[in-house]
Write a protein that holds these residues in place. Structure first.
Motif, PDB file in Angstrom:
ATOM      1  N   LEU A  12      38.956  34.326  30.759  1.00 14.65           N
ATOM      2  CA  LEU A  12      37.980  33.648  29.912  1.00 14.65           C
ATOM      3  C   LEU A  12      36.874  34.589  29.456  1.00 14.65           C
ATOM      4  O   LEU A  12      36.369  34.468  28.330  1.00 14.65           O
ATOM      5  CB  LEU A  12      37.372  32.459  30.663  1.00 14.65           C
ATOM      6  N   THR A  13      36.479  35.523  30.311  1.00 16.72           N
ATOM      7  CA  THR A  13      35.383  36.442  29.980  1.00 16.72           C
ATOM      8  C   THR A  13      35.867  37.734  29.328  1.00 16.72           C
ATOM      9  O   THR A  13      35.084  38.665  29.140  1.00 16.72           O
ATOM     10  CB  THR A  13      34.565  36.778  31.244  1.00 16.72           C
ATOM     11  N   GLY A  14      37.175  37.802  29.001  1.00 16.96           N
ATOM     12  CA  GLY A  14      37.698  38.942  28.259  1.00 16.96           C
ATOM     13  C   GLY A  14      37.901  40.206  29.062  1.00 16.96           C
ATOM     14  O   GLY A  14      38.025  41.301  28.494  1.00 16.96           O
ATOM     15  N   ARG A  15      38.026  40.075  30.369  1.00 17.76           N
ATOM     16  CA  ARG A  15      38.202  41.253  31.214  1.00 17.76           C
ATOM     17  C   ARG A  15      39.673  41.613  31.436  1.00 17.76           C
ATOM     18  O   ARG A  15      39.975  42.714  31.866  1.00 17.76           O
ATOM     19  CB  ARG A  15      37.508  41.039  32.561  1.00 17.76           C
ATOM     20  N   THR A  16      40.570  40.658  31.197  1.00 17.03           N
ATOM     21  CA  THR A  16      41.993  40.900  31.386  1.00 17.03           C
ATOM     22  C   THR A  16      42.778  39.923  30.527  1.00 17.03           C
ATOM     23  O   THR A  16      42.199  39.009  29.919  1.00 17.03           O
ATOM     24  CB  THR A  16      42.388  40.735  32.873  1.00 17.03           C
ATOM     25  N   GLY A  17      44.084  40.105  30.475  1.00 13.77           N
ATOM     26  CA  GLY A  17      44.942  39.160  29.780  1.00 13.77           C
ATOM     27  C   GLY A  17      45.251  37.962  30.653  1.00 13.77           C
ATOM     28  O   GLY A  17      44.683  37.805  31.745  1.00 13.77           O
ATOM     29  N   PRO A  18      46.186  37.108  30.221  1.00 13.37           N
ATOM     30  CA  PRO A  18      46.490  35.877  30.962  1.00 13.37           C
ATOM     31  C   PRO A  18      47.383  36.081  32.176  1.00 13.37           C
ATOM     32  O   PRO A  18      47.742  35.104  32.845  1.00 13.37           O
ATOM     33  CB  PRO A  18      47.187  35.011  29.915  1.00 13.37           C
ATOM     34  N   SER A  19      47.745  37.325  32.474  1.00 15.05           N
ATOM     35  CA  SER A  19      48.602  37.599  33.633  1.00 15.05           C
ATOM     36  C   SER A  19      48.136  38.883  34.288  1.00 15.05           C
ATOM     37  O   SER A  19      47.824  39.863  33.604  1.00 15.05           O
ATOM     38  CB  SER A  19      50.060  37.739  33.173  1.00 15.05           C
ATOM     39  N   VAL A  55      37.404  45.106  38.374  1.00 19.53           N
ATOM     40  CA  VAL A  55      38.546  45.226  37.462  1.00 19.53           C
ATOM     41  C   VAL A  55      38.996  46.679  37.474  1.00 19.53           C
ATOM     42  O   VAL A  55      38.217  47.582  37.152  1.00 19.53           O
ATOM     43  CB  VAL A  55      38.167  44.790  36.035  1.00 19.53           C
ATOM     44  N   GLU A  56      40.247  46.911  37.880  1.00 19.63           N
ATOM     45  CA  GLU A  56      40.776  48.261  38.036  1.00 19.63           C
ATOM     46  C   GLU A  56      42.016  48.422  37.158  1.00 19.63           C
ATOM     47  O   GLU A  56      42.585  47.440  36.666  1.00 19.63           O
ATOM     48  CB  GLU A  56      41.139  48.515  39.508  1.00 19.63           C
ATOM     49  N   PRO A  57      42.486  49.670  36.950  1.00 19.52           N
ATOM     50  CA  PRO A  57      43.675  49.883  36.114  1.00 19.52           C
ATOM     51  C   PRO A  57      44.918  49.158  36.612  1.00 19.52           C
ATOM     52  O   PRO A  57      45.783  48.780  35.807  1.00 19.52           O
ATOM     53  CB  PRO A  57      43.868  51.401  36.164  1.00 19.52           C
ATOM     54  N   ASP A  58      45.032  48.938  37.927  1.00 23.86           N
ATOM     55  CA  ASP A  58      46.227  48.277  38.463  1.00 23.86           C
ATOM     56  C   ASP A  58      46.053  46.772  38.636  1.00 23.86           C
ATOM     57  O   ASP A  58      46.896  46.099  39.225  1.00 23.86           O
ATOM     58  CB  ASP A  58      46.638  48.905  39.793  1.00 23.86           C
ATOM     59  N   GLY A  59      44.967  46.227  38.116  1.00 25.42           N
ATOM     60  CA  GLY A  59      44.765  44.789  38.210  1.00 25.42           C
ATOM     61  C   GLY A  59      43.382  44.436  38.718  1.00 25.42           C
ATOM     62  O   GLY A  59      42.447  45.246  38.689  1.00 25.42           O
ATOM     63  N   LEU A  60      43.254  43.214  39.215  1.00 26.47           N
ATOM     64  CA  LEU A  60      41.987  42.705  39.726  1.00 26.47           C
ATOM     65  C   LEU A  60      41.956  42.869  41.247  1.00 26.47           C
ATOM     66  O   LEU A  60      42.913  42.513  41.933  1.00 26.47           O
ATOM     67  CB  LEU A  60      41.841  41.226  39.357  1.00 26.47           C
ATOM     68  N   ALA A 115      48.174  41.219  38.355  1.00 23.03           N
ATOM     69  CA  ALA A 115      48.213  41.335  39.807  1.00 23.03           C
ATOM     70  C   ALA A 115      46.791  41.166  40.333  1.00 23.03           C
ATOM     71  O   ALA A 115      45.833  41.681  39.749  1.00 23.03           O
ATOM     72  CB  ALA A 115      48.763  42.693  40.218  1.00 23.03           C
ATOM     73  N   VAL A 116      46.656  40.420  41.420  1.00 24.43           N
ATOM     74  CA  VAL A 116      45.360  40.253  42.076  1.00 24.43           C
ATOM     75  C   VAL A 116      45.505  40.794  43.494  1.00 24.43           C
ATOM     76  O   VAL A 116      46.281  40.268  44.294  1.00 24.43           O
ATOM     77  CB  VAL A 116      44.915  38.774  42.091  1.00 24.43           C
ATOM     78  N   HIS A 117      44.767  41.857  43.767  1.00 22.39           N
ATOM     79  CA  HIS A 117      44.884  42.563  45.047  1.00 22.39           C
ATOM     80  C   HIS A 117      43.809  42.062  46.003  1.00 22.39           C
ATOM     81  O   HIS A 117      42.617  42.108  45.697  1.00 22.39           O
ATOM     82  CB  HIS A 117      44.746  44.070  44.828  1.00 22.39           C
ATOM     83  N   LEU A 118      44.252  41.591  47.169  1.00 19.32           N
ATOM     84  CA  LEU A 118      43.362  41.095  48.210  1.00 19.32           C
ATOM     85  C   LEU A 118      43.524  41.982  49.443  1.00 19.32           C
ATOM     86  O   LEU A 118      44.504  42.728  49.545  1.00 19.32           O
ATOM     87  CB  LEU A 118      43.701  39.645  48.547  1.00 19.32           C
ATOM     88  N   PRO A 119      42.616  41.907  50.399  1.00 15.88           N
ATOM     89  CA  PRO A 119      42.781  42.727  51.611  1.00 15.88           C
ATOM     90  C   PRO A 119      44.118  42.511  52.309  1.00 15.88           C
ATOM     91  O   PRO A 119      44.663  43.436  52.912  1.00 15.88           O
ATOM     92  CB  PRO A 119      41.610  42.280  52.487  1.00 15.88           C
ATOM     93  N   GLY A 120      44.675  41.303  52.230  1.00 14.31           N
ATOM     94  CA  GLY A 120      45.935  41.011  52.906  1.00 14.31           C
ATOM     95  C   GLY A 120      47.181  41.323  52.110  1.00 14.31           C
ATOM     96  O   GLY A 120      48.291  41.255  52.642  1.00 14.31           O
TER      97      GLY A 120
END
Length: 295
Positions: free
Chosen positions: A254-261, A221-226, A263-268
């Protein structure tokens, strides 16, 4: 026999797409494996045969090892692009429905020059019941009255893996990793890309707790998203996984690490995931690479 195909990808998660809309196509698991071989074949994470069916078309998706898959988020966007770009939709449409083994998926899309450039897929509600995921584990957590498997500890030869289990039509185990506490043989550095998935990925994917295997997500979990990497069942590590990105957002929420929305960053590349009352929505691009013939 010769098959015409289109090589396509969603954020580098790549597919061999075959048009089965007007004539039946039948491939064996050996055919699929041979096509997906990156040294002796075309090379891909899987094969999609686009067939007629309920909705505007059916995504018949096979993993690179030839096994059937219930769902593939990047594959849905690619299938939508294939149908739009090939003219299988009447002009003026900005949405379509695609059949999958996990049910019908609603897709809204944008076009550029008459071709699909970006799409939002309504992925449906996440499945949290352990028996339906499936995972051999008891419910151990609750979010607003919704029970789920939030902290399943799986021993490994390297260190314990504590995962949150979610299905998006296919099973996922999401591990929010603490890189600093991992042994040196698994990670050398403080970045997710320094994590070695070559051994622990296959170990977790095929662990006995997952009767149908599972896709394994490794997340920070990073400042710019997951930020995530994924080891996909039947494939190995891929540059992106749409259902995996959805599962990661659900698990983080669900585990309280982020809100319901988020950005999810993947290698691609990056997907935007929204968890709403009507389910999970995934937005991202789809691209065509080249056309060819397989004999």
């Amino acid at each position: 026999m010769a098959y015409s195909f289109t090589k396509m990808h969603g954020l580098g998660n790549d597919f061999i797409v075959i048009d089965g809309m007007t004539s039946p196509i039948d491939l064996s698991s050996d055919d699929v494996s041979a096509m997906c071989d990156r040294h002796r074949g075309i090379g891909a994470d899987g094969v999609i045969i686009v067939r007629p069916g309920q909705g505007d078309g059916f995504m018949d998706y096979r993993n690179a090892d030839g096994s059937l898959a219930q769902m593939c988020g990047n594959g849905v966007r690619v299938t939508a692009k294939f149908l739009v770009d090939r003219g299988y939709l009447p002009p003026g449409r900005d949405s379509l429905r695609i059949g999958t083994r996990a049910g019908l998926k609603e897709v809204r899309f944008e076009t550029a020059g008459g071709r699909l450039s970006r799409a939002t897929v309504t992925m449906g509600q996440p499945i949290l019941d352990p028996a339906a995921i499936p995972v051999h584990a008891p419910v151990d957590s609750d979010h607003g009255g919704v029970p789920y498997v939030g902290a399943l500890m799986i021993p490994t030869p390297w260190c314990p893996a504590t995962v949150t289990c979610v299905s998006m039509g296919n099973p996922h185990a999401v591990w929010f990793v603490d890189l600093e506490s991992m042994p040196d043989e698994l990670v050398r550095g403080d970045r997710l890309d320094s994590l070695d998935l070559s051994a622990i990925g296959p170990y977790l994917e095929s662990h006995t707790v997952f009767p149908e295997k599972a896709n394994i997500e490794f997340v920070t979990v990073e400042p710019d998203g997951l930020h995530m990497r994924v080891y996909e069942r039947g494939v190995g590590e891929t540059l992106a996984c749409g259902t995996g990105a959805c599962a990661v957002l659900v698990a983080a929420y669900l585990t309280g690490r982020t809100g319901p929305s988020s950005a999810v960053h993947l290698p691609g590349g990056t997907l935007h995931i929204d968890y709403r009352e009507d389910g999970v929505h995934m937005t991202g691009p789809a691209s065509t690479v080249f056309h060819g013939t397989w004999e």
